[in-house]
Design a protein around this motif. Structure first.
Motif, PDB file in Angstrom:
ATOM      1  N   GLU A   3      63.263 -35.540  30.209  1.00 25.22           N
ATOM      2  CA  GLU A   3      64.154 -34.412  30.477  1.00 25.22           C
ATOM      3  C   GLU A   3      65.599 -34.843  30.709  1.00 25.22           C
ATOM      4  O   GLU A   3      66.521 -34.023  30.682  1.00 25.22           O
ATOM      5  CB  GLU A   3      63.644 -33.659  31.708  1.00 25.22           C
ATOM      6  N   PHE A   4      65.819 -36.145  30.934  1.00 23.11           N
ATOM      7  CA  PHE A   4      67.162 -36.628  31.225  1.00 23.11           C
ATOM      8  C   PHE A   4      67.907 -37.098  29.983  1.00 23.11           C
ATOM      9  O   PHE A   4      69.061 -37.542  30.084  1.00 23.11           O
ATOM     10  CB  PHE A   4      67.082 -37.785  32.226  1.00 23.11           C
ATOM     11  N   ASP A   6      69.305 -35.609  27.368  1.00 31.58           N
ATOM     12  CA  ASP A   6      70.567 -34.912  27.063  1.00 31.58           C
ATOM     13  C   ASP A   6      71.654 -35.264  28.080  1.00 31.58           C
ATOM     14  O   ASP A   6      72.812 -35.471  27.713  1.00 31.58           O
ATOM     15  CB  ASP A   6      70.343 -33.393  27.041  1.00 31.58           C
ATOM     16  N   GLU A   7      71.270 -35.331  29.353  1.00 31.05           N
ATOM     17  CA  GLU A   7      72.248 -35.678  30.384  1.00 31.05           C
ATOM     18  C   GLU A   7      72.802 -37.079  30.169  1.00 31.05           C
ATOM     19  O   GLU A   7      74.007 -37.323  30.322  1.00 31.05           O
ATOM     20  CB  GLU A   7      71.607 -35.581  31.767  1.00 31.05           C
ATOM     21  N   LEU A   8      71.935 -38.011  29.834  1.00 27.98           N
ATOM     22  CA  LEU A   8      72.371 -39.383  29.594  1.00 27.98           C
ATOM     23  C   LEU A   8      73.269 -39.470  28.362  1.00 27.98           C
ATOM     24  O   LEU A   8      74.253 -40.219  28.350  1.00 27.98           O
ATOM     25  CB  LEU A   8      71.151 -40.296  29.431  1.00 27.98           C
ATOM     26  N   HIS A  10      75.286 -37.115  27.209  1.00 26.15           N
ATOM     27  CA  HIS A  10      76.604 -36.591  27.583  1.00 26.15           C
ATOM     28  C   HIS A  10      77.341 -37.565  28.500  1.00 26.15           C
ATOM     29  O   HIS A  10      78.569 -37.720  28.390  1.00 26.15           O
ATOM     30  CB  HIS A  10      76.454 -35.232  28.255  1.00 26.15           C
ATOM     31  N   LEU A  11      76.615 -38.219  29.390  1.00 25.28           N
ATOM     32  CA  LEU A  11      77.239 -39.178  30.297  1.00 25.28           C
ATOM     33  C   LEU A  11      77.879 -40.325  29.515  1.00 25.28           C
ATOM     34  O   LEU A  11      79.033 -40.694  29.762  1.00 25.28           O
ATOM     35  CB  LEU A  11      76.194 -39.726  31.273  1.00 25.28           C
ATOM     36  N   ASP A  57      64.555 -43.345  28.124  1.00 32.56           N
ATOM     37  CA  ASP A  57      65.885 -43.015  28.640  1.00 32.56           C
ATOM     38  C   ASP A  57      66.850 -44.180  28.431  1.00 32.56           C
ATOM     39  O   ASP A  57      68.014 -43.986  28.072  1.00 32.56           O
ATOM     40  CB  ASP A  57      65.810 -42.668  30.125  1.00 32.56           C
TER      41      ASP A  57
END
Length: 321
Positions: A3-4, A6-8, A10-11, A57
């Motif tokens: 689930e992370f 997309d966040e990673l 963008h980061l 991830d």
């Protein structure tokens, strides 16, 4: 992907926005930020000093850094941390594959604390402060060093060379795929914007066909890596199946890197080889990482040796399962 993912993604893209091109022989100015955020510790449990999360991830971070054209020690540092744990605040370790303990080139040796050396039968860890290092710069402009490890004190962690090579090959494949994506993005943009005889270069059939070849190669490598990741995370997978999947991913990524670097330079023409133009940040890294650790030829040889040793039909069944 977790689930992370997309966040990673963008980061990393946010980190890359203000990144300055690295000077040959020096680490990227993004690397301290990557280290501070604990990105190289992803995929290692927090109780072991890591950042938690899944191996998938980590591969997202590796891929996106490479896609942004930012060459960092994350593949080496993350693999070394998997073996010996984090190096300490503000520090990182590197990893190298060697058939013996003699003289060799170790990428990032001048900046790293320890070197994890993956041999044929065991894994050794050397404090780089205890060995002689002659600094050099590799084809990608990364700092490296001629290191003589003979007679230097070392420790032997309780891990097999195959386990380290598996992790290293997955991370290296992700870096190659990211670099291929970055080179493709740059090349596609160039042939869209560049006009000749009143039309964009992309309108030329040979140009669009070559771009399509790049996409097919990248998709093939991505598919092979996803399969390898799924198999290596399956506790019931046999050693033979794991080796086949990992080797296939590494070979596909290396083949893709060779083709992408060649086509990207062909489509860019003379501008693609200038220092001012950024294509070299991708292609030099692709060439260096393609041949790092164990080359495509060596991975092919490993698969061939297994086929001879265990039975070609059994190997094929494992590869296609």
């Amino acid at each position: 992907m977790s689930e992370f993912a997309d966040e990673l993604t963008h980061l990393v893209r946010d980190l890359a926005k203000d990144a300055a091109p690295a000077v040959d022989g020096q680490l990227s100015d993004v690397w301290p930020k990557v280290r501070e955020l604990g990105l190289a510790g992803i995929g290692i449990a927090e109780e072991s000093g890591g950042s938690g999360g899944e191996l998938s991830d980590l591969l997202v971070v590796v891929r996106e850094l490479a896609r942004a054209g930012i060459d960092t020690p994350i593949v080496e540092a993350a693999t070394a941390a998997f073996v010996v744990g984090p190096a300490g605040e503000g520090l990182f370790d590197t990893v190298t594959v060697s058939a013996d303990s003699g003289l060799g080139i170790v990428t990032f040796a001048p900046s790293a604390r320890r070197a994890v050396v993956v041999g044929a039968s065991d894994v050794a860890v050397f404090e780089l402060a205890d060995v002689d290092i002659v600094p050099v710069v590799d084809i990608a402009g990364r700092p490296a060093g001629h290191v003589r490890l003979t007679d230097a004190p070392c420790t032997h962690p309780a891990i097999t060379p195959d386990a380290v090579m598996e992790r290293l090959a997955l991370a290296r494949s992700a870096a190659l795929i990211g670099g291929c994506r970055g080179a493709y993005d740059m090349t596609k943009q160039y042939v869209i914007e560049r006009h000749q005889f009143g039309a964009a270069l992309i309108k030329i059939s040979s140009v669009s066909t070559n771009l399509a070849h790049i996409v097919v190669g990248i998709r093939t490598a991505e598919s092979a890596l996803r399969r390898a990741l799924a198999i290596t995370c399956d506790p019931g997978a046999t050693d033979l199946r794991r080796l086949g999947a990992v080797a296939s991913a590494r070979i596909a990524a290396a083949q893709c890197a060779t083709a992408v670097a060649r086509i990207a330079h062909q489509l860019h023409g003379a501008v693609g080889i200038t220092t001012e133009y950024g294509l070299h940040r991708y292609t030099r890294s692709l060439w260096a990482q393609r041949d790092a650790d164990q080359s495509e030829l060596r991975w092919c040889a490993r698969l061939g040796a297994v086929a001879l040793a265990v039975d070609e039909v059994a190997l094929w069944e494992q590869l296609t399962a």
